[in-house]
Design a protein around this motif. Sequence first.
Motif, PDB file in Angstrom:
ATOM      1  N   PHE A  35      43.284  49.828  38.327  1.00 23.97           N
ATOM      2  CA  PHE A  35      42.743  48.732  39.134  1.00 23.97           C
ATOM      3  C   PHE A  35      42.985  48.853  40.633  1.00 23.97           C
ATOM      4  O   PHE A  35      42.497  48.044  41.404  1.00 23.97           O
ATOM      5  CB  PHE A  35      43.276  47.390  38.625  1.00 23.97           C
ATOM      6  CG  PHE A  35      42.766  47.053  37.260  1.00 23.97           C
ATOM      7  CD1 PHE A  35      41.485  46.563  37.082  1.00 23.97           C
ATOM      8  CD2 PHE A  35      43.548  47.268  36.141  1.00 23.97           C
ATOM      9  CE1 PHE A  35      40.990  46.267  35.823  1.00 23.97           C
ATOM     10  CE2 PHE A  35      43.071  46.981  34.869  1.00 23.97           C
ATOM     11  CZ  PHE A  35      41.791  46.481  34.708  1.00 23.97           C
ATOM     12  N   GLY A  36      43.765  49.834  41.074  1.00 21.73           N
ATOM     13  CA  GLY A  36      43.949  50.078  42.490  1.00 21.73           C
ATOM     14  C   GLY A  36      45.188  49.440  43.092  1.00 21.73           C
ATOM     15  O   GLY A  36      45.960  48.756  42.405  1.00 21.73           O
ATOM     16  N   PRO A  37      45.382  49.665  44.389  1.00 21.25           N
ATOM     17  CA  PRO A  37      46.626  49.273  45.051  1.00 21.25           C
ATOM     18  C   PRO A  37      46.872  47.773  45.145  1.00 21.25           C
ATOM     19  O   PRO A  37      48.019  47.335  44.999  1.00 21.25           O
ATOM     20  CB  PRO A  37      46.501  49.899  46.436  1.00 21.25           C
ATOM     21  CG  PRO A  37      45.055  50.146  46.644  1.00 21.25           C
ATOM     22  CD  PRO A  37      44.471  50.371  45.284  1.00 21.25           C
ATOM     23  N   ILE A  38      45.843  46.975  45.388  1.00 17.27           N
ATOM     24  CA  ILE A  38      46.053  45.524  45.505  1.00 17.27           C
ATOM     25  C   ILE A  38      46.541  44.974  44.164  1.00 17.27           C
ATOM     26  O   ILE A  38      47.535  44.240  44.112  1.00 17.27           O
ATOM     27  CB  ILE A  38      44.755  44.797  45.947  1.00 17.27           C
ATOM     28  CG1 ILE A  38      44.242  45.345  47.283  1.00 17.27           C
ATOM     29  CG2 ILE A  38      44.972  43.283  46.001  1.00 17.27           C
ATOM     30  CD1 ILE A  38      45.153  45.131  48.459  1.00 17.27           C
ATOM     31  N   ALA A  39      45.856  45.338  43.088  1.00 18.35           N
ATOM     32  CA  ALA A  39      46.273  44.883  41.758  1.00 18.35           C
ATOM     33  C   ALA A  39      47.673  45.396  41.430  1.00 18.35           C
ATOM     34  O   ALA A  39      48.522  44.633  40.954  1.00 18.35           O
ATOM     35  CB  ALA A  39      45.269  45.348  40.696  1.00 18.35           C
ATOM     36  N   GLY A  40      47.930  46.678  41.689  1.00 18.90           N
ATOM     37  CA  GLY A  40      49.250  47.244  41.411  1.00 18.90           C
ATOM     38  C   GLY A  40      50.357  46.522  42.166  1.00 18.90           C
ATOM     39  O   GLY A  40      51.402  46.191  41.595  1.00 18.90           O
ATOM     40  N   GLY A  41      50.124  46.269  43.442  1.00 20.67           N
ATOM     41  CA  GLY A  41      51.121  45.566  44.254  1.00 20.67           C
ATOM     42  C   GLY A  41      51.372  44.154  43.754  1.00 20.67           C
ATOM     43  O   GLY A  41      52.523  43.709  43.649  1.00 20.67           O
ATOM     44  N   LEU A  42      50.295  43.437  43.430  1.00 21.22           N
ATOM     45  CA  LEU A  42      50.452  42.054  42.962  1.00 21.22           C
ATOM     46  C   LEU A  42      51.074  41.981  41.566  1.00 21.22           C
ATOM     47  O   LEU A  42      51.872  41.092  41.292  1.00 21.22           O
ATOM     48  CB  LEU A  42      49.106  41.329  43.000  1.00 21.22           C
ATOM     49  CG  LEU A  42      48.603  41.001  44.403  1.00 21.22           C
ATOM     50  CD1 LEU A  42      47.176  40.462  44.364  1.00 21.22           C
ATOM     51  CD2 LEU A  42      49.540  40.014  45.097  1.00 21.22           C
ATOM     52  N   ILE A  43      50.730  42.927  40.695  1.00 22.94           N
ATOM     53  CA  ILE A  43      51.359  42.950  39.369  1.00 22.94           C
ATOM     54  C   ILE A  43      52.856  43.202  39.512  1.00 22.94           C
ATOM     55  O   ILE A  43      53.675  42.531  38.874  1.00 22.94           O
ATOM     56  CB  ILE A  43      50.695  44.004  38.458  1.00 22.94           C
ATOM     57  CG1 ILE A  43      49.275  43.572  38.103  1.00 22.94           C
ATOM     58  CG2 ILE A  43      51.531  44.248  37.188  1.00 22.94           C
ATOM     59  CD1 ILE A  43      48.426  44.664  37.474  1.00 22.94           C
ATOM     60  N   GLY A  44      53.241  44.158  40.350  1.00 24.75           N
ATOM     61  CA  GLY A  44      54.663  44.421  40.585  1.00 24.75           C
ATOM     62  C   GLY A  44      55.376  43.219  41.176  1.00 24.75           C
ATOM     63  O   GLY A  44      56.472  42.851  40.743  1.00 24.75           O
ATOM     64  N   LEU A  45      54.754  42.586  42.164  1.00 22.52           N
ATOM     65  CA  LEU A  45      55.353  41.423  42.835  1.00 22.52           C
ATOM     66  C   LEU A  45      55.486  40.233  41.886  1.00 22.52           C
ATOM     67  O   LEU A  45      56.586  39.705  41.680  1.00 22.52           O
ATOM     68  CB  LEU A  45      54.499  41.027  44.049  1.00 22.52           C
ATOM     69  CG  LEU A  45      54.954  39.778  44.796  1.00 22.52           C
ATOM     70  CD1 LEU A  45      56.153  40.108  45.674  1.00 22.52           C
ATOM     71  CD2 LEU A  45      53.821  39.221  45.631  1.00 22.52           C
TER      72      LEU A  45
END
Length: 185
Positions: free
Chosen positions: A53-63
């Motif tokens: 899903f890309g960087p925005i999704a990855g960052g928000l899932i991690g956060l």
Amino acid sequence: MFKNVLSIKTIVAIGIGAAVFVILGRFVSIPTGIPNTTIETSYGFLALMSIVFGPIAGGLIGLIGHALKDLIFYGSIWWSWVIVSALVGLLIGFAWKKIDIESGIFNKKKIILFNIVQIIVQAFGWFAAAPFLDVQIYAEPANKVYLQGVIAGVANMVTVGVIGTLLLLTYAKTRSKSNSLSKEV
């Protein structure tokens, strides 16, 4: 452009991804013997979601996933490590176009690229950023948090290298390979 980055599909993936991150972080983690440091299977899943899903999704899932896990199971959020989880998801996600998992091809070259990216990202996050933030935000003893960072980082590199790679291989098999369809004559 922003509309494509946060499609309904991506927003749903963020919600589901964060929930799965919480569940894996709570129920599928292994103690290391170092206080507050576990081997986390959730980072293999985070890497999969970041590549799909890309960087925005990855960052928000991690956060969101890490913050919720801390809040639900420990009663408070340990922001230094939450920030690093977001950073790991975000930075691994920047490889999504290069890896192009939707093509259905996750060959040796892409596996090596994925693992080089994840190792560099996690080394920065867990060996440097997390301990630095622990000292700055919580005034934790440096020797303690750098040891925790090294143990967590190595454990996450291995779990992402194994679980993340296997998840991506499995996911790639569900995609149609480029030029796999041919017209019958």
